[in-house]
Design a protein around this motif. Structure first.
Motif, short mmCIF file in Angstrom:
data_model
loop_
_atom_site.label_atom_id
_atom_site.label_comp_id
_atom_site.label_asym_id
_atom_site.label_seq_id
_atom_site.Cartn_x
_atom_site.Cartn_y
_atom_site.Cartn_z
N VAL A 524 -71.54 103.64 -54.47
CA VAL A 524 -71.13 104.62 -53.75
C VAL A 524 -69.90 105.29 -54.63
O VAL A 524 -69.08 104.42 -55.04
CB VAL A 524 -70.59 104.30 -52.26
N SER A 525 -70.16 106.76 -54.81
CA SER A 525 -69.00 107.40 -55.43
C SER A 525 -67.73 107.14 -54.75
O SER A 525 -67.72 107.68 -53.67
CB SER A 525 -69.40 108.81 -55.70
N THR A 673 -84.78 94.06 -36.23
CA THR A 673 -84.10 94.72 -37.20
C THR A 673 -83.41 94.27 -38.49
O THR A 673 -82.88 94.98 -39.49
CB THR A 673 -83.08 95.77 -36.56
N ARG A 674 -82.86 92.81 -38.22
CA ARG A 674 -82.24 92.30 -39.46
C ARG A 674 -83.14 92.02 -40.58
O ARG A 674 -82.55 91.96 -41.57
CB ARG A 674 -81.98 90.87 -38.88
N LYS A 675 -84.50 92.02 -40.53
CA LYS A 675 -85.41 92.14 -41.45
C LYS A 675 -85.35 93.42 -42.49
O LYS A 675 -85.97 93.65 -43.52
CB LYS A 675 -86.80 91.64 -41.15
N TRP A 676 -84.90 94.55 -41.91
CA TRP A 676 -84.97 95.73 -42.54
C TRP A 676 -83.67 96.01 -43.70
O TRP A 676 -82.72 95.65 -42.91
CB TRP A 676 -84.88 96.92 -41.54
N PRO A 677 -83.98 96.35 -44.70
CA PRO A 677 -83.16 96.28 -45.96
C PRO A 677 -82.06 97.41 -45.73
O PRO A 677 -81.91 98.33 -46.77
CB PRO A 677 -83.87 96.35 -47.26
N ILE A 678 -81.60 97.67 -44.49
CA ILE A 678 -80.71 98.80 -44.30
C ILE A 678 -79.18 98.78 -44.79
O ILE A 678 -78.65 97.82 -44.63
CB ILE A 678 -80.54 99.25 -42.63
N ASN A 679 -78.87 99.78 -45.58
CA ASN A 679 -77.60 99.76 -46.24
C ASN A 679 -76.95 101.05 -46.08
O ASN A 679 -77.31 102.09 -46.67
CB ASN A 679 -77.67 99.22 -47.67
N THR A 680 -76.05 101.21 -45.16
CA THR A 680 -75.51 102.65 -44.67
C THR A 680 -74.75 103.22 -45.81
O THR A 680 -74.83 104.43 -45.99
CB THR A 680 -74.84 102.57 -43.44
N PRO A 681 -73.99 102.47 -46.58
CA PRO A 681 -73.25 103.38 -47.83
C PRO A 681 -74.39 104.03 -48.76
O PRO A 681 -74.20 104.91 -49.09
CB PRO A 681 -72.77 102.21 -48.58
N ILE A 682 -75.49 103.35 -49.07
CA ILE A 682 -76.29 103.90 -49.97
C ILE A 682 -77.20 105.11 -49.28
O ILE A 682 -77.43 106.17 -49.93
CB ILE A 682 -77.35 102.84 -50.55
N ILE A 683 -77.43 104.69 -48.08
CA ILE A 683 -78.10 105.94 -47.16
C ILE A 683 -77.30 107.36 -47.19
O ILE A 683 -77.60 108.51 -47.19
CB ILE A 683 -78.45 105.60 -45.87
N ALA A 684 -75.79 106.95 -47.19
CA ALA A 684 -75.00 108.06 -47.03
C ALA A 684 -74.98 108.80 -48.41
O ALA A 684 -74.64 110.30 -48.44
CB ALA A 684 -73.66 107.64 -46.60
N ILE A 685 -75.28 108.28 -49.41
CA ILE A 685 -75.42 109.00 -50.50
C ILE A 685 -76.86 109.21 -51.07
O ILE A 685 -77.28 108.48 -50.62
CB ILE A 685 -74.45 108.19 -51.53
#
Length: 748
Positions: A524-525, A673-685
């Motif tokens: 993340v920048s 939903t724990r199996k979903w590779p969600i990463n909120t910092p990366i989505i935000a960018i």
């Protein structure tokens, strides 16, 4: 069977079959102890509250057509990266010379792209292959010491590595030096802003001491954080994995490499020849939009709208939706190496960005229609360009009287959205790491202290002496003192106490950034938070804010870069101390070269670099953006406060910090939903999706054999041609020589 396992370890998994892996012999205690992740390490399973990959990964294996599918760091350690260590020398005359030569190449190309419409970096894999070619030529074309009787001459030739096999560790060191050449880019960019936008030339002592301090101030953190950001198996640093695979492929199985290297040469040659067309002869193919072509006869308003949405061939032209590029320098091979979980989050971010950007502009939020659809420049309230110099006094500090007469600067909607999402990412980064990885970090630290980290590559490095802590501390003291001297002189306008705050801020953010980068191969920048704090610490001083952010961000950047290469060293079994010393050398050398090239370009292309739109060859958008952020944050109390026009930007930090808590809560309420590779910092960018989903999972043998190799060749061919064209015809070293105007190169 034991011999077969050894072969697999050395040559990768090309000859590995599911039948062989599951044989009863493999379950014997003797073999079990050699495995990277055995039954005794069950405590390393993924946290039930983490994301799909977890910090420690998942020990279940998956096979397709007899080949294991590489999904996480444990798979990398087991099947992809060999633990072989031949004990060959790393710090040699040849490795230093080759590293120095290619540091010059990489530094110059990277500095050129700083002033391009689209910023890219030299492919590290391409540098690695260039080093290999020249290292092999050095070995083959020089006389062997054994041909001579004189012991003195034999000793001299051996020191020069004449006639001696080019081995993996000196290859790693030469590549490390070459790749470290851009570590000091952040500081050089600040000097570029001063020279271009403030017409201010710093003294030689400030340039030397400032460069030394900025380029080395973050090394100590990587040393202190090694147990968290280097040693664990899941800290793969995915974007660097192609280099590791290629190092071992080139040196551990030379006979099998002939066919692959032949394909590399074909791909590189083809890429180089083709790059002449989109970069020089037919530049419009660098960004082709069917929608823009179809609207050529439409009314001006329609064409403008289409350009905003579908355009993107030039800097700040449009969002580039469904815009196709035939210029590999803008496509790049990055998506060929990122793990699918990273790309999954990135594409979610794109799906959010398109409608958000259009909504802000066409709803006229923040008076968006007064200003260009996309631009990083500052604007006055009447839509004209805002000049920072006009509101500063002779000391580079905001003059309140001048500011009152001219008025506050304004931002485009695209800049506001960019600032906001950067803050979202920074806030989410901190809370996401603490929520999902805290337990694993504690475990990793405990394992490192007891020297029981189960990763086989970590265990293989225990025989080498670690870098003493006092080495890092001495380097930290020298760089900090150099920074104090520079700021005490007053040229930076940054007080010494504020400089110390900048270092502390960077030291706080660095661990979070390193963990995310190690797990996902991207980060993340974090530059934005440095500028925000600078606005609060040194209000009214944009230049001071630039220096504050440069020091603060450089602490983070260098921690990531050094950790990245320490991981390469762990995989390839290069001594810790050699890795440390050579990266310092490459960093300082590259910074000096970057500075020299920056002065040349700013001097020769000043007029076009000051134009907010630039052209298809040169653009000052990056430098303008740095200055825009520094200036607006210097006026934070007027622009970003509760009553300012852009309060939503700092509010993004709090919103971002809250997002992982929502994710964590959903995981609690809905376990699936724990199996979903969600990463909120990366989505935000589409190239990465093809290779990572189809090729890697359906044809893992082909994927490992050619994915990284061909990508490196395509990168290398295009970048070599851009390097030549920049000085030969684009005007980097003097007068430009554009290709004659024709239908493939229309008048702009």
């Amino acid at each position: 069977m034991a011999e077969q396992v050894s072969v697999v370890s050395e040559q990768g998994y090309q000859h590995l079959s599911k039948k062989e892996i599951n044989t009863p012999e493999l379950e014997s205690p003797e073999i079990e102890d050699k495995l990277p992740h055995d039954a005794k390490a069950t405590e390393l399973s993924s946290s039930d509250e983490g994301d799909a990959a977890g910090f420690q990964g998942d020990d279940k294996e998956e096979y397709v057509k007899g080949h294991p599918v590489i999904r996480n760091g444990l798979d990398v350690s087991k099947f992809l990266v060999s633990t072989r260590d031949d004990g060959d020398p790393s710090l040699t005359f040849r490795s230093i010379v080759l590293g120095t030569l290619f540091t010059a190449l990489s530094s110059v190309i990277t500095m050129l792209y700083t002033f391009k419409p689209y910023q890219v970096q030299v492919s590290a894999v391409f540098l690695q292959l260039l080093v290999f070619v020249f290292g092999e030529l050095w070995a083959v074309l020089t006389p062997s010491p054994d041909r001579f009787n004189s012991k003195w001459l034999q000793a001299t030739l051996r020191f020069l590595n004449f006639g001696q096999k080019f081995q993996i560790k000196e290859h790693v060191i030469a590549s490390l030096i070459a790749s470290s050449g851009n570590n000091g880019l952040s500081g050089i960019e600040v000097f570029a802003v001063e020279r271009l936008l403030y017409d201010k030339v710093i003294s030689a002592s400030t340039a030397v001491l400032g460069t030394f301090s900025i380029t080395l101030c973050g090394f100590v953190l990587a040393g202190l954080l090694r147990p968290l950001i280097v040693y664990p198996a899941e800290m793969v640093y995915w974007s660097t994995l192609p280099q590791v695979i290629l190092f071992q492929s080139l040196h551990f199985d030379r006979k099998a490499n002939k066919a692959r290297l032949k394909k590399f040469v074909y791909a590189l040659t083809g890429s180089a020849i083709w790059e002449l067309f989109p970069a020089y002869i037919i530049p419009w193919v660098g960004g082709v939009s069917i929608f823009c072509l179809a609207s050529m006869g439409a009314p001006t308003s329609t064409r403008t709208t289409f350009s905003n949405i579908f355009g993107g061939a030039s800097s700040n032209e449009g969002m580039g939706l469904l815009n196709f590029s035939f210029d590999w320098q803008y496509i790049q091979s990055a998506y060929l190496s990122f793990p699918l979980k990273q790309q999954f989050n990135t594409w979610i971010g794109y799906l959010i960005w398109y409608p958000a950007q259009l909504g802000l502009y066409y709803s006229n939020k923040f008076d968006a229609k007064k200003y260009p659809f996309m631009s990083t420049a500052l604007y006055a309230s009447n839509g004209t360009t805002f000049s920072t110099v006009n509101v500063l006094n002779d000391h580079g500090i905001v003059d309140e009287a001048k500011l009152h007469a001219i008025g506050l600067p304004h931002l485009t909607s695209s800049t506001i959205w960019g600032f906001f999402t950067q803050n979202l990412g920074i806030g989410a980064l901190i809370s996401h790491v603490l929520l999902f990885y805290a337990k694993d970090m504690a475990l990793a630290w405990k394992q490192a202290r007891s020297r029981k980290q189960p990763d086989p590559h970590y265990q293989g490095m225990l025989k080498y002496k670690e870098v003493p802590l006092w080495w890092y501390l001495v380097l930290a003291i020298l760089s900090i003192v150099a920074g104090i001297i520079v700021n005490a002189k007053g040229e930076t306008t940054l007080p010494v106490w504020a400089y110390i705050v900048a270092l502390i801020l960077g030291a706080f953010i660095a661990p979070f950034s390193c963990i995310l980068y190690g797990l996902y191969g991207t980060g993340v920048s974090t530059n934005q938070i440095s500028k925000m704090v600078a606005g609060a610490v040194v209000p009214g001083r944009p230049l001071a804010g630039l220096y504050f952010a440069s020091w603060s961000h450089q602490v983070i950047l260098l921690a990531v870069n050094l950790a990245n290469w320490l991981k390469v060293g762990q995989y390839t079994k290069v001594s810790h101390r050699v890795m440390f010393a050579t990266q310092i050398y490459g960093t300082l050398l590259g910074a000096a070269l970057n500075y020299a090239v920056m002065i040349t370009i700013v001097t020769n292309q000043r007029e076009i670099l000051l134009d907010p739109k630039g052209n298809s060859v040169w653009s000052g958008s990056l430098i303008q953006s740095l200055n825009s952020q520094a200036t607006t944050w210097a006026l934070a109390k007027d622009m970003y406060s509760l009553h300012g026009d852009y309060f939503i930007v700092p509010l993004g930090l709090l919103i971002g910090f809250a997002l992982p808590f929502v994710h964590w809560g959903l995981n609690r309420l809905f376990p699936l939903t724990r199996k979903w590779p969600i990463n909120t910092p990366i989505i935000a960018i589409m190239p990465g999706r093809i290779t990572m989903v189809w090729l890697r999972r359906r044809h893992p043998g082909i994927y490992n054999k050619y994915n990284y190799l061909i990508g490196a060749a395509l990168d290398g061919g295009s970048q070599i041609v851009i390097f030549i064209l920049s000085f030969a015809v684009f005007g980097a070293g003097g007068k430009p020589r554009p290709f004659p105007t024709w239908w493939g190169n229309p008048q702009r």
